[in-house]
Design a protein around this motif. Structure first.
Motif, PDB file in Angstrom:
ATOM      1  N   ALA A  98      54.472  39.074  39.010  1.00  0.00           N
ATOM      2  CA  ALA A  98      53.498  39.974  40.468  1.00  0.00           C
ATOM      3  C   ALA A  98      55.202  40.549  40.827  1.00  0.00           C
ATOM      4  O   ALA A  98      54.325  41.130  41.799  1.00  0.00           O
ATOM      5  N   SER A 122      52.130  45.879  35.877  1.00  0.00           N
ATOM      6  CA  SER A 122      51.462  47.416  35.949  1.00  0.00           C
ATOM      7  C   SER A 122      52.630  47.995  34.256  1.00  0.00           C
ATOM      8  O   SER A 122      52.143  48.875  33.548  1.00  0.00           O
ATOM      9  N   ARG A 154      48.238  34.544  37.395  1.00  0.00           N
ATOM     10  CA  ARG A 154      46.964  34.295  37.375  1.00  0.00           C
ATOM     11  C   ARG A 154      46.690  32.693  38.286  1.00  0.00           C
ATOM     12  O   ARG A 154      46.603  31.978  39.138  1.00  0.00           O
ATOM     13  N   ASP A 183      48.109  35.572  42.016  1.00  0.00           N
ATOM     14  CA  ASP A 183      48.800  36.299  42.754  1.00  0.00           C
ATOM     15  C   ASP A 183      48.415  38.282  41.688  1.00  0.00           C
ATOM     16  O   ASP A 183      50.221  38.094  41.281  1.00  0.00           O
ATOM     17  N   PRO A 216      49.027  41.209  41.085  1.00  0.00           N
ATOM     18  CA  PRO A 216      49.067  42.719  41.775  1.00  0.00           C
ATOM     19  C   PRO A 216      47.798  43.667  41.968  1.00  0.00           C
ATOM     20  O   PRO A 216      47.270  43.211  40.689  1.00  0.00           O
ATOM     21  N   GLU A 217      47.159  44.055  42.930  1.00  0.00           N
ATOM     22  CA  GLU A 217      46.266  44.820  42.873  1.00  0.00           C
ATOM     23  C   GLU A 217      46.553  46.267  42.414  1.00  0.00           C
ATOM     24  O   GLU A 217      45.996  47.269  41.828  1.00  0.00           O
ATOM     25  N   ALA A 218      47.865  46.451  41.886  1.00  0.00           N
ATOM     26  CA  ALA A 218      48.304  48.268  41.551  1.00  0.00           C
ATOM     27  C   ALA A 218      48.102  47.336  39.835  1.00  0.00           C
ATOM     28  O   ALA A 218      47.894  48.238  39.214  1.00  0.00           O
ATOM     29  N   ARG A 253      45.995  45.556  39.185  1.00  0.00           N
ATOM     30  CA  ARG A 253      44.617  45.683  38.745  1.00  0.00           C
ATOM     31  C   ARG A 253      43.714  47.672  38.300  1.00  0.00           C
ATOM     32  O   ARG A 253      43.183  47.155  37.564  1.00  0.00           O
ATOM     33  N   ALA A 254      44.320  47.839  39.843  1.00  0.00           N
ATOM     34  CA  ALA A 254      43.732  49.063  39.904  1.00  0.00           C
ATOM     35  C   ALA A 254      44.371  50.245  38.317  1.00  0.00           C
ATOM     36  O   ALA A 254      43.494  50.876  37.580  1.00  0.00           O
ATOM     37  N   ARG A 273      42.227  48.579  35.998  1.00  0.00           N
ATOM     38  CA  ARG A 273      40.448  49.365  36.030  1.00  0.00           C
ATOM     39  C   ARG A 273      40.879  50.881  34.913  1.00  0.00           C
ATOM     40  O   ARG A 273      39.383  51.578  34.720  1.00  0.00           O
TER      41      ARG A 273
END
Length: 147
Positions: free
Chosen positions: A41, A52, A77, A81, A83-85, A87-88, A91
């Protein structure tokens, strides 16, 4: 395994050392670094996480990209941890792929209707090309990542 390196001649961006084998598709070295405690992460100096970068490699069909992404995701996982970036980004890619799939399926349905209408007029009865459809478009199949 927590070191970093400078990118380019100006050295404006620094990235975690883990990204060197990620970029080169070296699955074995990524696994070794993760076992040694490298953080999947970890982000570069622009704030973009290693996960990313791995997602982009998968999208570009890089060597070992799916396996490396799988290793990084499992490691993140395990630490709790992800990262939201990252995940985004995933998505957004899934939304874009779904939109593309819907458009492509509509086109194929229209083509099938047109072909069925034209088949009534054909006399020789030959079948259409094998492997036609969304999953074969561009010569690639799609396999979802585990996780």
């Amino acid at each position: 395994p927590s070191g970093s390196y400078k990118v380019g001649n100006l050295g404006v961006v620094t990235r975690p050392m883990l990204l060197i084998p990620v970029a080169h598709g070296d699955t074995a070295l990524v696994a070794v670094l993760l076992r040694a405690g490298a953080n999947a992460a970890a982000a570069d100096s622009t704030g973009e996480p290693a996960l990313s970068h791995a997602v982009r490699n998968v999208l570009c069909a890089g060597d070992g990209a799916r396996e490396i992404f799988d290793l990084l995701l499992a490691s993140a996982r395990e630490r709790g941890d992800v990262p939201e970036a990252a995940r985004a980004l995933v998505r957004a890619q899934l939304c874009a792929a779904t939109t593309y799939a819907r458009v492509r399926c509509r086109e194929l349905a229209k083509d099938a209707d047109d072909a069925a209408a034209g088949a009534d007029e054909e006399e020789d009865g030959e079948e259409g090309p094998v492997g036609r459809g969304f999953w074969w478009h561009g010569g690639r199949g799609v396999r979802p990542a585990r996780g």
